[in-house]
Design a protein around this motif. Sequence first.
Motif, PDB file in Angstrom:
ATOM      1  N   ASP A  61      -3.516  -5.532  -1.568  1.00  0.00           N
ATOM      2  CA  ASP A  61      -2.086  -5.482  -1.199  1.00  0.00           C
ATOM      3  C   ASP A  61      -1.918  -5.024   0.246  1.00  0.00           C
ATOM      4  OD1 ASP A  61      -1.403  -6.332  -3.710  1.00  0.00           O
ATOM      5  OD2 ASP A  61      -0.793  -4.350  -4.447  1.00  0.00           O
ATOM      6  N   LEU A  62      -2.741  -4.051   0.663  1.00  0.00           N
ATOM      7  CA  LEU A  62      -2.663  -3.564   2.040  1.00  0.00           C
ATOM      8  C   LEU A  62      -3.066  -4.685   3.022  1.00  0.00           C
ATOM      9  CD1 LEU A  62      -3.726   0.001   2.937  1.00  0.00           C
ATOM     10  CD2 LEU A  62      -4.152  -1.803   4.556  1.00  0.00           C
ATOM     11  N   LEU A  63      -4.089  -5.446   2.649  1.00  0.00           N
ATOM     12  CA  LEU A  63      -4.497  -6.584   3.494  1.00  0.00           C
ATOM     13  C   LEU A  63      -3.383  -7.619   3.559  1.00  0.00           C
ATOM     14  CD1 LEU A  63      -8.153  -7.008   2.187  1.00  0.00           C
ATOM     15  CD2 LEU A  63      -7.463  -6.082   4.398  1.00  0.00           C
ATOM     16  N   GLN A  79      -0.942   4.119   6.684  1.00  0.00           N
ATOM     17  CA  GLN A  79      -0.051   3.400   5.749  1.00  0.00           C
ATOM     18  C   GLN A  79       0.452   4.300   4.626  1.00  0.00           C
ATOM     19  OE1 GLN A  79       0.637  -0.172   5.702  1.00  0.00           O
ATOM     20  NE2 GLN A  79      -0.164  -0.095   7.779  1.00  0.00           N
ATOM     21  N   PHE A  80      -0.294   5.352   4.297  1.00  0.00           N
ATOM     22  CA  PHE A  80       0.075   6.190   3.154  1.00  0.00           C
ATOM     23  C   PHE A  80       0.862   7.442   3.542  1.00  0.00           C
ATOM     24  CE2 PHE A  80      -3.318   3.630   1.447  1.00  0.00           C
ATOM     25  CZ  PHE A  80      -2.922   3.410   0.138  1.00  0.00           C
ATOM     26  N   LEU A  81       0.979   7.728   4.854  1.00  0.00           N
ATOM     27  CA  LEU A  81       1.605   8.986   5.270  1.00  0.00           C
ATOM     28  C   LEU A  81       3.097   8.977   5.003  1.00  0.00           C
ATOM     29  CD1 LEU A  81       0.012   9.595   8.806  1.00  0.00           C
ATOM     30  CD2 LEU A  81      -0.849  10.353   6.571  1.00  0.00           C
ATOM     31  N   SER A  82       3.629  10.159   4.673  1.00  0.00           N
ATOM     32  CA  SER A  82       5.083  10.290   4.714  1.00  0.00           C
ATOM     33  C   SER A  82       5.419  11.218   5.871  1.00  0.00           C
ATOM     34  CB  SER A  82       5.641  10.776   3.382  1.00  0.00           C
ATOM     35  OG  SER A  82       4.945  11.892   2.963  1.00  0.00           O
ATOM     36  N   GLY A  83       6.722  11.370   6.158  1.00  0.00           N
ATOM     37  CA  GLY A  83       7.185  12.034   7.388  1.00  0.00           C
ATOM     38  C   GLY A  83       6.562  13.390   7.663  1.00  0.00           C
ATOM     39  N   THR A  88     -12.103   1.333  -0.064  1.00  0.00           N
ATOM     40  CA  THR A  88     -11.603   1.445  -1.453  1.00  0.00           C
ATOM     41  C   THR A  88     -11.466   2.916  -1.824  1.00  0.00           C
ATOM     42  OG1 THR A  88     -12.689  -0.625  -2.075  1.00  0.00           O
ATOM     43  CG2 THR A  88     -12.135   0.871  -3.875  1.00  0.00           C
ATOM     44  N   THR A  89     -12.488   3.698  -1.489  1.00  0.00           N
ATOM     45  CA  THR A  89     -12.472   5.135  -1.798  1.00  0.00           C
ATOM     46  C   THR A  89     -11.356   5.823  -1.018  1.00  0.00           C
ATOM     47  OG1 THR A  89     -14.872   4.967  -2.032  1.00  0.00           O
ATOM     48  CG2 THR A  89     -13.959   7.186  -1.940  1.00  0.00           C
ATOM     49  N   LEU A  90     -11.228   5.452   0.243  1.00  0.00           N
ATOM     50  CA  LEU A  90     -10.206   6.070   1.103  1.00  0.00           C
ATOM     51  C   LEU A  90      -8.796   5.790   0.568  1.00  0.00           C
ATOM     52  CD1 LEU A  90      -9.769   7.606   3.787  1.00  0.00           C
ATOM     53  CD2 LEU A  90      -9.818   5.397   4.965  1.00  0.00           C
ATOM     54  N   ILE A  91      -8.573   4.564   0.127  1.00  0.00           N
ATOM     55  CA  ILE A  91      -7.253   4.193  -0.412  1.00  0.00           C
ATOM     56  C   ILE A  91      -6.953   5.007  -1.669  1.00  0.00           C
ATOM     57  CG2 ILE A  91      -6.082   2.293  -1.644  1.00  0.00           C
ATOM     58  CD1 ILE A  91      -7.322   0.434   0.588  1.00  0.00           C
TER      59      ILE A  91
END
Length: 332
Positions: free
Chosen positions: A115-117, A145-149, A20-23
């Motif tokens: 939502d990620l699950l 999942q959160f990275l952009s290019g 949760t903290t990481l998200i």
Amino acid sequence: MFSYRHAFHAGNHADVLKHTTLIALMKYLTQKDTALTVIDTHAGAGLYRLDGDYTETSGEAQEGIFRLVSASKTPAALSASAPAATKKVAPPKTPGAAKAAADEPLAPALQDYVDLLRSLNPQFAASGDPAQLKIYPGSPFIEQQFLSGRDKLKLFELHPTDFKSLTGNIAQLGVGRQVTVACEDGFEVLKTFLPPPARRAMVLCDPSYEIKSDYARVAACMGDAVKRFATGTYVVWYPIIPRPEAHDLPRKLKTLATKAGRSWLNATLTVKSSKLTTDEAGDVKRPGLPASGMFVINPPHTLKADLQAALPQLVARLGQDRNAGFTLDHGG
Ligand code: SAM
């Protein structure tokens, strides 16, 4: 070689607090235009099966992620308001307060987690049936999942079996050199990446604490990292157990952050009593891990409000007895 395998613990209450903290962190930190380097010093296998032998044997996910998703079967509206900021927030003490928190729409960080699950478990997404939740993302998949290019993710895992699984799981993503995986000692290797090229980094340090020296290594590694790159966001998970090293670690991290003039945040989640119990047959039962914490050096300004909204709901959903609660401290 170590015997710790995260597959036994995937989706437990400690993972729920950590992830949760990481998200919340990843969501905020990847909104900026400048490239972010994410370094996960103790990555694990990356993905876990919740219906696999390891997880089913331990049953730990039943006390963690399954409690959260069972209480959130329908897509919930986002909770817009967080409680007012305070230095230390008391957990809901009464059953009524806990029930109220359980009935509310999910806090944004918890909604993002569910939502990620859902995105990894299409049948769970379609049916809302917790029995269809079969794939659990470890920290590498959450980060990815959160990275952009422009962002980079560097993963380190020392156990050969988990390293092999992690390599295979990451390869399936087809993201090329944006994500790198190495079978190296995460404590040792961190210094070689600091400061990062664009001078923005988040480091997750999440050892198994299987060996007592891990506690001292975490403190030394974080102290060194802050000296090399003072403005990075450093995130440490730690168990709350009755041993002096575990008790001392958040205190040491607080001291090193304060001495370096850096802000910090410390969030803890307790789900049950740490006392030994006796079952009907008279056998003494150990409670398992009752609580854990997340210590963040240089937290984004949004993190406190994100966790103030999420933690009471985690207590309400995951708490097992009247010892359940949370703390949220910050300074600097
Ligand atoms: N961060 C993962 C997650 O949230 O999904 C879980 C990691 S698990 C708690 C700790 C991992 O660190 C284990 O897979 C273990 O094999 C690995 N490990 C232990 N000592 C290590 C070290 N010195 N360097 C890198 N990995 C290590």
